[in-house]
Design a protein around this motif. Sequence first.
Motif, PDB file in Angstrom:
ATOM      1  N   TYR A  23       1.054  -1.675  -0.418  1.00 39.70           N
ATOM      2  CA  TYR A  23       0.178  -0.240   0.182  1.00 39.70           C
ATOM      3  C   TYR A  23       0.834   0.491  -0.067  1.00 39.70           C
ATOM      4  CZ  TYR A  23      -4.585  -1.915   0.539  1.00 39.70           C
ATOM      5  OH  TYR A  23      -5.172  -2.822   0.138  1.00 39.70           O
ATOM      6  N   GLU A  24       2.402   0.969   0.729  1.00 40.67           N
ATOM      7  CA  GLU A  24       2.914   2.495   0.500  1.00 40.67           C
ATOM      8  C   GLU A  24       3.506   2.696  -1.059  1.00 40.67           C
ATOM      9  OE1 GLU A  24       6.091   1.516   2.997  1.00 40.67           O
ATOM     10  OE2 GLU A  24       5.092   1.696   4.772  1.00 40.67           O
ATOM     11  N   ALA A  25       3.771   1.202  -1.373  1.00 41.09           N
ATOM     12  CA  ALA A  25       3.891   1.366  -2.506  1.00 41.09           C
ATOM     13  C   ALA A  25       3.431   1.988  -3.982  1.00 41.09           C
ATOM     14  CB  ALA A  25       4.297  -0.144  -3.220  1.00 41.09           C
ATOM     15  N   LEU A  26       1.546   1.988  -3.760  1.00 41.10           N
ATOM     16  CA  LEU A  26       0.471   2.508  -3.888  1.00 41.10           C
ATOM     17  C   LEU A  26       0.583   3.952  -4.140  1.00 41.10           C
ATOM     18  CD1 LEU A  26      -1.932   1.821  -6.226  1.00 41.10           C
ATOM     19  CD2 LEU A  26      -3.073   1.435  -4.227  1.00 41.10           C
ATOM     20  N   LEU A  41       7.415  -2.319  -4.134  1.00 40.87           N
ATOM     21  CA  LEU A  41       6.934  -3.289  -4.094  1.00 40.87           C
ATOM     22  C   LEU A  41       8.354  -4.652  -4.356  1.00 40.87           C
ATOM     23  CD1 LEU A  41       4.807  -2.653  -7.204  1.00 40.87           C
ATOM     24  CD2 LEU A  41       4.093  -3.877  -5.609  1.00 40.87           C
ATOM     25  N   GLU A  42       9.149  -4.722  -4.418  1.00 38.15           N
ATOM     26  CA  GLU A  42       9.973  -5.564  -4.741  1.00 38.15           C
ATOM     27  C   GLU A  42      10.278  -5.958  -2.752  1.00 38.15           C
ATOM     28  OE1 GLU A  42      12.997  -8.673  -4.985  1.00 38.15           O
ATOM     29  OE2 GLU A  42      11.421  -7.814  -5.714  1.00 38.15           O
ATOM     30  N   LYS A  43      10.218  -4.714  -2.274  1.00 36.47           N
ATOM     31  CA  LYS A  43      10.137  -5.429  -0.780  1.00 36.47           C
ATOM     32  C   LYS A  43       9.241  -5.742   0.256  1.00 36.47           C
ATOM     33  CE  LYS A  43      10.668  -2.689   3.805  1.00 36.47           C
ATOM     34  NZ  LYS A  43      11.476  -2.157   4.790  1.00 36.47           N
ATOM     35  N   ALA A  44       7.993  -6.259  -0.900  1.00 35.43           N
ATOM     36  CA  ALA A  44       6.966  -6.142  -0.028  1.00 35.43           C
ATOM     37  C   ALA A  44       6.821  -8.234  -0.479  1.00 35.43           C
ATOM     38  CB  ALA A  44       5.880  -5.495  -0.811  1.00 35.43           C
ATOM     39  N   ASN A  45       7.286  -7.899  -2.096  1.00 28.75           N
ATOM     40  CA  ASN A  45       7.682  -9.589  -2.178  1.00 28.75           C
ATOM     41  C   ASN A  45       8.324  -9.917  -1.486  1.00 28.75           C
ATOM     42  OD1 ASN A  45       5.575  -9.723  -4.602  1.00 28.75           O
ATOM     43  ND2 ASN A  45       6.657  -7.877  -5.457  1.00 28.75           N
TER      44      ASN A  45
END
Length: 112
Positions: A23-26, A41-45
């Motif tokens: 959500y931060e990426a969004l 997104l990479e960190k989220a993944n």
Amino acid sequence: MLDMETKIFNIISHGGDAKAIAYEALELAHAYNFSEAEKKLEKANQTLVKAHNTQTKLIQAEINGEKVSMSLLMVHAQDHLMAAISEMTLIEKMITMLKKIYQLEKNLQGKG
């Protein structure tokens, strides 16, 4: 049992963290800061992989004949992980859409 609870909380924690980072990426993408959004997104993944790896170990243990107790907490963890995966997939698609919108706006401004 303590080890099982630790694994369950690992799934919940990493799944929730991954979703929050996505959500931060969004939010970054809404500001057209796509390079930072991609990093998030990479960190989220990477964070989601930690939750998924724990789930996979539990599944493999059960396949190998170990008793994996099903509890309401385990169901909650699985639900949490599934929600994180689904929402992250949608967020990735939304960011792709925002990139297209940004490019379209850029192209329109160049013609005006």
